[in-house]
Design a protein around this motif. Structure first.
Motif, mmCIF file in Angstrom:
data_model
loop_
_atom_site.group_PDB
_atom_site.id
_atom_site.type_symbol
_atom_site.label_atom_id
_atom_site.label_comp_id
_atom_site.label_asym_id
_atom_site.label_seq_id
_atom_site.Cartn_x
_atom_site.Cartn_y
_atom_site.Cartn_z
ATOM 1 N N GLY A 23 12.269 -4.962 4.957
ATOM 2 C CA GLY A 23 13.436 -5.240 4.471
ATOM 3 C C GLY A 23 14.601 -4.427 5.198
ATOM 4 O O GLY A 23 15.614 -4.527 4.703
ATOM 5 N N ALA A 25 17.019 -4.326 7.535
ATOM 6 C CA ALA A 25 17.740 -5.094 8.611
ATOM 7 C C ALA A 25 18.512 -4.365 9.860
ATOM 8 O O ALA A 25 18.685 -4.843 11.102
ATOM 9 C CB ALA A 25 18.707 -6.212 8.058
ATOM 10 N N LEU A 34 21.666 -1.642 6.729
ATOM 11 C CA LEU A 34 21.673 -2.932 6.022
ATOM 12 C C LEU A 34 20.413 -3.287 5.513
ATOM 13 O O LEU A 34 19.280 -3.210 6.377
ATOM 14 C CB LEU A 34 22.128 -4.021 6.980
ATOM 15 N N GLN A 36 17.415 -5.740 3.031
ATOM 16 C CA GLN A 36 17.420 -6.928 2.520
ATOM 17 C C GLN A 36 16.731 -6.776 1.083
ATOM 18 O O GLN A 36 15.675 -6.309 0.984
ATOM 19 C CB GLN A 36 16.575 -7.915 3.320
#
Ligand code: ADP
Ligand code: MG
Length: 315
Positions: A23, A25, A34, A36
């Motif tokens: 997850g 990014a 970033l 997810q």
């Protein structure tokens, strides 16, 4: 003294290459990471600061400090029945000591690997040694403090008192054999976040928290949040072997009031207690919740028992 490093060198040399897990990014290096979020469930987040001289001796092994800092944070995720995903690190350092940083980063990233949690950002500043970690995890079935009801059974996930018994050894206030000193350091710097227990009890438990400030000092939080009173039978408390070795005379007090064990205290409806007992867990029933003003009442050897000292208080 080893060579002094600048802020960006510190980040680049020790933290920027942290492995990026599920997850992530965009990891360390931009203004923000970033991440997810999983498609369902909720994110759980928590933060804990460890200050040198207050939460660990300033001259402690940096790898062990890192282990403790990350583990106590992951323990909060376990207490919420959340699985670890990501964390950030705010590091305040009195000096940029490359030897210290290398050991700290190695201990931190090793611990992170063990728990499958990725370092995704942070902040690096100069000042008195302090370590703040923020963790983010994911849960499909959060275990809150406010879900308990009168009649629920109270459990602890495992033995208590070891960290409180270990503390004088860790602080070098007490001389012991090399073997006991190692065990005390293990208990204090490598507390085990109760993730497996949390997953196993997730669908039965009505409330949970991790015991950082002492069983009695923490159980009152469930009572207050859920509007119930607790009756605890201290004869049932599982007492860690280290307590018998180091502080046998104060065993009940350390198990009931000692902090830093990071076991879970949780409640289950009476009807589910049988199922909990059948799980392959070290969890032990220690009492029950009743109607009444929020308070914890204890009995020991058939008599009421009053704590000689309250749980740990920061101020
Ligand atoms: P900014 O000035 O934009 O706030 P920083 O210069 O503080 O950014 O940090 C640069 C990058 O390094 C950011 O991605 C930040 O999250 C990361 N970072 C800074 N300190 C640490 C640390 N101790 N551990 C991990 N990442 C860090
Ligand atoms: Mg920025």
């Amino acid at each position: 003294m080893s060579k002094a490093l600048g802020e960006f060198e510190i980040i680049r040399n020790y933290f920027a290459r942290a492995p990026q897990g599920e997850g992530v990014a965009l990891g360390i290096g931009d203004d923000c990471a970033l991440l997810q979020a999983p498609p369902s469930g909720q994110l759980a987040t928590s933060m804990d600061t460890l200050v040198a001289g207050r939460h660990f001796p300033a001259d402690a092994d940096p790898a062990m400090i890192a282990s403790r800092a990350l583990r106590v944070n992951i323990s909060d995720l376990a207490a919420m029945n959340a699985s670890p995903l990501w964390f950030t690190l705010a590091l305040t350092l009195p000096s940029s000591d490359a030897v210290w940083l290398k050991k700290f980063a190695a201990g931190l990233l090793e611990t992170a690997g063990q728990f499958g949690i990725s370092l995704v950002g942070g902040d690096t500043t100069a000042g008195p040694l302090s370590i703040t970690i923020q963790v983010i995890g994911h849960t499909q079935k959060p275990l809150r403090r406010d879900g308990a009801s009168p009649g629920d059974s109270i459990y602890v996930s495992g033995p208590l008192g070891a960290a409180a018994a270990a503390l004088p050894v860790v602080l070098a206030e007490r001389e012991v054999s090399e073997a006991i000193r190692r065990e005390a350091e293990q208990v204090y710097y490598f507390p085990e976040p109760q993730l497996t227990t949390a997953t196993a009890i997730g669908k039965f438990a009505t409330s949970a928290l991790d015991i950082s400030d002492g069983l009695l000092g923490d159980l009152i939080h469930i009572c207050e949040a859920s509007g119930v009173a607790a009756e605890v039978n201290l004869d049932a408390l599982p007492i860690a072997p280290l307590v018998h070795q180091l502080a046998a005379d104060n065993a009940i007090e350390l198990a009931a009031c000692g902090g830093d064990d990071y076991q879970l205290c949780f409640t289950v409806p009476e009807a589910a207690a049988g199922q909990i007992n059948q799980l392959d867990l070290a969890a032990v029933p220690i009492g029950r919740l009743v109607q009444g003003e929020p308070q914890v009442r204890c009995s020991y050897r058939g008599r009421p028992w009053v704590a000689p000292s309250p749980g740990y208080r920061h101020f």
